[in-house]
Design a protein around this motif. Sequence first.
Motif, short mmCIF file in Angstrom:
data_model
loop_
_atom_site.label_atom_id
_atom_site.label_comp_id
_atom_site.label_asym_id
_atom_site.label_seq_id
_atom_site.Cartn_x
_atom_site.Cartn_y
_atom_site.Cartn_z
N LEU A 137 0.82 -1.21 0.00
CA LEU A 137 0.00 0.00 0.00
C LEU A 137 0.85 1.26 0.00
O LEU A 137 2.03 1.22 0.32
N GLY A 167 10.85 -3.67 9.51
CA GLY A 167 9.43 -3.34 9.45
C GLY A 167 9.02 -2.51 8.24
O GLY A 167 7.90 -2.02 8.18
N LYS A 170 10.20 -5.55 3.67
CA LYS A 170 11.15 -6.27 2.81
C LYS A 170 10.62 -7.63 2.39
O LYS A 170 10.69 -8.01 1.22
N GLU A 357 1.44 -1.23 12.76
CA GLU A 357 0.51 -2.35 12.96
C GLU A 357 0.35 -2.67 14.44
O GLU A 357 -0.75 -2.85 14.93
#
Length: 474
Positions: A137, A167, A170, A357
């Motif tokens: 995204l 984070g 990858k 997240e």
Amino acid sequence: MDACNALIVDDEADIRELIEMTLLPLGVSCLSVENLGEARLLLKRQPFSFCITDLRLPDGSGLELVAHIQKHHPSLPVAVITAHGNVESAVEALKLGAFDFVPKPFELAVLRNMVATALRLNRGSEGRPGDNRPVLLGKSGIMAEVRALIAKLARSQAPILIHGESGTGKELAARLIHLSGPRADKPFVPVNCGAIPEHLMESEFFGYKKGSFTGAAQDKGGLFQAAQGGTLFLDEVAELPVQMQVKLLRAIQERAVRPVGAQVEVATDVRLLSATHKNLAALVQEGMFRQDLFYRLNVIQMRLPSLCEHPEDIPDLAEAILDRLSQESGGAHPRLAPTALAVLRTYPFPGNIRELENILERAFTLCEGQVIQAEDLLLPVVENRLRSSIPVPETSGGEPAMEPLISPTDSEPKTVPYPSAPVVNDLEGYLESLEKAAIMRALEASRYNKTAAAEKLGISFRALRYRLKKLGLD
Ligand SMILES: Nc1ncnc2c1ncn2[C@@H]1O[C@H](COP(=O)(O)OP(=O)(O)OP(=O)(O)O)[C@@H](O)[C@H]1O
Ligand SMILES: [Mg+2]
């Protein structure tokens, strides 16, 4: 199936004939020419399914043909024939856009696998529709560039080294490269190189024969065999012990592995993607990572930006994460209060998208009702520019340099350090230290007047008192 035809470019009649004879049983008819001029002419005259070219030709280099095809026939897969062990030209061809190379002398299996991949590429079977593919995204320009690069690199078989702070996505990017390419219907096998005990590495990677050591009750395939036809993703590749680096290099060069205890090698057809948050070039200079393996894995480099480089994507990312959380819980779909969103947009996110997240997951659980308030985020209070002013271990210092997303790599490893993440082994602890530092500075600046400090920090007096207590600063 449509008729398949290949353009073969080689000045040696024997080689042309050998390739023709190999491809014929695969249903591929060949047109063969001896030099660049004829190849260009034929390309203009008719379409081909793919092209195989030698590098040394009477009127120039096969690399020129690769470049020509990239420019005038970008959807035509082209592979080059390289002398065995001539890594430099293979790497150069891949960088120019060749999708693969075939080492001489030919191994039938290698040639066949290559042709199969070329034909799949040509049929455009990549990225089957309707599958629930994950998405990368972000509407920002920098993320659009990443997506475009993924689409482009998916067609190639070249090894790619993905780097970026922890984070940043990858592994997600590696999966997408796999899923958007001709190997999509074959396995994607991720392996965390830091998680395998050293003494088990060889058998994990290459498999073993029954009875080759105590406990080897039957033959077992390794990770290479598991990824056959697909992609092997070497995550945390910097953690590979040097001894294993040597063996891996050999497997890549030979396109074959020898299971522990076996007499013979098994041919493999695996695309390698690797990832690291470390500066691998620097590790090479320190002698911790083999230069020859680095050179092999790092044919093309891809960098994933840190979240603080594209904060404009935070609202969409947050929305998508909340969507997923509410779907998973089957319950309500809380919204983010405007203040909560504003707070998120200024937070520096040392743990990047994974941290976002985690923060939202916690808030989702804590929030009572339909709206996630800023307090529910339990964000450490940091000033906007705090991140660059706090010394963190293992970085080169200063602002992260903006680097091009793709950088051609030279044989000499560059010393330019790319931004590496602060090594966060203990995220809570790290966040706490950031929070403490911000609060202390606000207190100092306001001569320990808590009301003024709270105002500076943009939180209520009560919230400050609560945090002081929590952090043991009161
Ligand atoms: N652009 C993005 N869009 C949506 N989700 C993303 C994006 N980037 C990362 N994520 C999500 O963030 C989480 C972390 O991504 P991933 O595991 O790929 O990061 P990583 O760079 O491999 O991290 P680490 O270095 O910690 O292993 C995953 O849940 C992933 O799905
Ligand atoms: Mg990862």
